[in-house]
Enzyme design. Structure first.
Site, PDB file in Angstrom:
ATOM      1  CG  ASP A   1      -2.005  -1.031   1.154  1.00  0.00           C
ATOM      2  OD1 ASP A   1      -2.175  -1.634   0.073  1.00  0.00           O
ATOM      3  OD2 ASP A   1      -2.702  -1.232   2.176  1.00  0.00           O
TER       4      ASP A   1
ATOM      5  CG  ASP B   1      -9.324  -5.906   4.525  1.00  0.00           C
ATOM      6  OD1 ASP B   1     -10.267  -6.390   3.871  1.00  0.00           O
ATOM      7  OD2 ASP B   1      -8.450  -5.170   4.045  1.00  0.00           O
TER       8      ASP B   1
ATOM      9  CG  ASN C   1     -17.809  -0.765   1.310  1.00  0.00           C
ATOM     10  OD1 ASN C   1     -18.476  -0.800   0.265  1.00  0.00           O
ATOM     11  ND2 ASN C   1     -16.507  -0.542   1.318  1.00  0.00           N
TER      12      ASN C   1
HETATM   13  O1  RIB Z   1      -9.054  -3.335   2.241  1.00  0.00           O
HETATM   14  C1  RIB Z   1      -7.921  -2.529   2.202  1.00  0.00           C
HETATM   15  C2  RIB Z   1      -6.987  -2.996   1.149  1.00  0.00           C
HETATM   16  O2  RIB Z   1      -7.561  -2.868  -0.093  1.00  0.00           O
HETATM   17  C3  RIB Z   1      -5.709  -2.220   1.083  1.00  0.00           C
HETATM   18  O3  RIB Z   1      -4.713  -2.706   1.941  1.00  0.00           O
HETATM   19  C4  RIB Z   1      -5.357  -2.262  -0.364  1.00  0.00           C
HETATM   20  O4  RIB Z   1      -4.220  -3.000  -0.633  1.00  0.00           O
HETATM   21  C5  RIB Z   1      -6.575  -2.803  -1.063  1.00  0.00           C
HETATM   22  O5  RIB Z   1      -6.419  -4.064  -1.526  1.00  0.00           O
END
Ligand code: RIB
Length: 640
Positions: free
Chosen positions: A346, A581, A517
């Site tokens: 990221d 996540d 979401n």
């Molecule tokens: O859900 C967040 C993630 O979505 C980030 O870390 C980014 O890499 C994308 O895949």
């Protein structure tokens, strides 16, 4: 020390001592003789050589004859040596590389007047022939790990029984696919195999052809371990400590833990530095040192007891030492969580607000942190104590290494992670506004190689798994393949959709938990309906649980029993990226611990809440301790 000193201690005359040590004690009582001899031995008195005349009682010497080099017998030798010197004997060690060598050593021991010889036999041998030239009074004992020499004075520890005991210990814990790793040219190889085979046979376990590794090097053993982890095996039986340490090392390289993922048991490791094993190694001690000691003690007892000595044979039983390296196989606990999803580096750009078209903004801060939905969910679940196996693809670049390390360091098994040399690690460019909201642009890179065959190749990890977390930022066929596969296997799925594609009804009905979401929900169910109505539509399509995450507004659950809103944890947002996540991974962990859906959603809400209070995703995911601080809150069921 002189004869006079011995006489003074024994309370007899020097002449009496002299007679005893000169073997002319006919006129002396047995009691006095024994007393003198005891003191002679106790003070390690070495009479002048001329008095000895080959009498073995005083500082005599014994031979130890080994069939191979000193390295593999080092424990045995040290046991024999200790016993010999405790009894006041010198020991001459002879190692034989061939039969000629052996005969040469034997005749040298005979001619130098050895009082006795302890022979280690590793195979059938014609003792009569071997000792044909021995002086009449020669005393010998045989040490072996095989019980093939009944009728001779033996010290014996059954190596096959030790291997069997080790295998049975694993079987008792529920293991059925047990790898055996031994040395190809080790003299006890056959016994090792015999014990292992017998344990399987007695327990009606079919032997797996790919579960046997007889290696020449640690590299070979390590490659085998890696290969074995692709299958459904659950335990390793290692011939010695070096091999056990190699198993530990190889497993940990792939984020696999002992005994969580694999149980390990070793043989004969009593002389190994056990502190290299974390957790401590469970082992079966074949008592090689004791064996050397017993053989020598038996020999000396026979030398000193003469013809009247009772049979001194000793049998040693292998002993089980329980460390912490054996536990029930993971699938029997049914707690494994498999994660199939993207792995990205990221690139996080902090700015005042998300720019609109044509705007030119300056970044406030730039960060590079490990991310990707699959990797995030894996790390999130592992940090909360889940047993996680990640399946995904990384490039063989610096970013890939960083991501890989983040998985391993957080306790995620990376055995299912494939390194792609032709493509770079995936990247996500994340714009984060001051209010914590974010927008993401992705470059797939190696994630595109997460094809169905990668999941198929790792199917063993699904064995007995409770949950599979699937994020759909990966090739669509792979997501569909995994959902289908889990549905067939009865593994519950938690699916995170993307804003790029709606999941078709034939797939929706196979999903256990769908967690979109609001944006993803809009793509999934187009139209102006309310959140509740859209959740109803997805539920009606066959998804058993629909959970819509609503950011600071909390989330909404729709399933067969419930239609319910849950509040958010209410933390101040720094970066909301990856909150979904965090939510999914915590949900999986809590459900897999048999908590009900209400508590699990609240647990997940707190995990998501904590994750937005820090930069990035993986470093911001809460560990169990942090989350448990709020346990009174997530364990209180909301009303309504
Ligand atoms: O859900 C967040 C993630 O979505 C980030 O870390 C980014 O890499 C994308 O895949």
């Amino acid at each position: 020390m002189t004869i006079r000193d011995i006489a003074a201690i024994a309370g007899v005359s020097p002449a009496t001592v002299s007679k005893v040590i000169n073997n002319k004690a006919d006129s002396i009582t047995e009691e006095t003789r024994e007393k003198v001899l005891r003191i002679v031995k106790e003070y390690n008195f070495k009479p002048f050589r001329k008095y000895i005349q080959n009498d073995s009682t005083f500082g005599g010497f014994v031979g130890l004859l080994l069939p191979g080099g000193t390295k593999e017998y080092s424990d045995f030798i040290s046991g024999a040596q200790a016993a010999a010197s405790a009894e006041g004997y010198s020991m001459i060690l002879c190692t034989c590389q061939s039969e000629a060598d052996r005969d040469k050593h034997l005749s040298s021991l005979f001619s130098r007047g050895a009082d006795g010889i302890a022979l280690y036999l590793d195979r059938e041998a014609d003792l009569e022939e071997m000792l044909a030239d021995a002086p009449e009074k020669l005393v010998y004992t045989v040490a072996s790990n095989r019980q093939s020499l009944a009728g001779h004075c033996m010290a014996y520890c059954d190596y096959a029984a030790a291997a069997k005991l080790a295998a049975e210990h694993l079987i008792k814990f529920g293991h059925r696919e047990i790898a055996l790793i031994g040395w190809r040219s080790h003299f006890l190889r056959e016994d090792l195999l015999a014990g292992y085979n017998e344990a399987l046979y007695d327990n009606e376990i079919i032997k797996q052809p790919n579960a046997l590794c007889l290696c020449e090097s640690l590299e070979e053993a390590s490659a085998f371990v890696r290969q074995f982890t692709y299958g459904s095996g659950t335990a390793f039986l290692c011939q010695d400590a070096r091999l056990a340490a190699c198993v530990y090392r190889t497993l940990s390289r792939y984020g696999l833990q002992v005994p969580r993922d694999y149980s390990v048991i070793g043989l004969s490791v009593h002389s190994a530095p056990l502190d290299v094993f974390e957790p401590e190694l469970t082992m079966v001690d074949v008592r090689f040192r004791d064996l050397g000691c017993s053989a020598m003690e038996a020999l000396i007892a026979r030398i000193e007891g003469g013809a009247k000595a009772p049979d001194q044979s000793r049998q040693l039983s292998p002993r089980l030492w329980q460390g912490g390296s054996v536990a029930p196989p993971l699938h029997s606990a049914g707690k494994r969580i498999v994660v199939v999803g993207s792995m990205n580096m990221d690139v996080i750009i902090h700015m005042t607000h998300i720019p609109t078209s044509g705007e030119n903004l300056q970044a406030q801060r730039l960060l590079n942190l490990p991310g990707g939905k699959g990797a995030n969910q894996g790390v999130g679940a592992a940090k909360l104590g889940g047993n996680v196996h990640a399946i995904g693809c990384l490039g063989s670049d610096q970013e890939g290494r960083l991501l890989y390390n983040s998985l391993v360091e957080n306790g995620v098994s990376t055995a299912g992670v494939r390194i792609i040399h032709e493509k770079p690690t995936g990247k996500a460019y994340i714009l984060v506004a001051e209010n914590g909201e974010s927008t993401i642009v992705r470059a797939h890179g190696a994630n595109d190689e997460l094809q169905p065959n990668v999941v198929k190749d790792n199917s063993a990890y699904f064995e007995g798994a409770r949950f599979c977390l699937i994020s759909t930022e990966i090739p669509w066929e792979t997501a569909v393949y995994t959902i289908d596969f889990c549905a067939e296997k009865g593994i519950q799925t938690i699916v995170k959709p993307t804003t790029q594609r709606a999941i078709p009804p034939e797939i929706l009905k196979k999903i256990t938990f769908l967690v979109p979401n609001e944006k993803e929900l809009e793509v999934q169910v187009k139209g102006a309906q309310s959140i509740e109505e859209k959740a109803d539509i997805l539920y009606a399509a066959g998804t058993r649980n629909v959970i819509i995450t609503l950011g600071e507004k909390g989330c909404y659950l729709r399933n067969g029993e419930l239609r319910r809103y849950f509040p958010a944890a209410g933390f101040q947002a720094v970066d909301t990226t990856g909150a979904g996540d965090a939510f999914i991974s915590a949900l999986a962990v809590y459900l897999s611990e048999d908590h009900d859906i209400l508590s699990s959603i609240q647990f997940a809400s707190y995990a998501a809440g904590l994750s937005i209070t820090r930069d990035g995703v993986q470093p911001a995911l809460a560990d169990r301790m942090a989350l448990e601080l709020y346990s009174d809150k997530f364990n209180a069921h909301p009303s309504g």
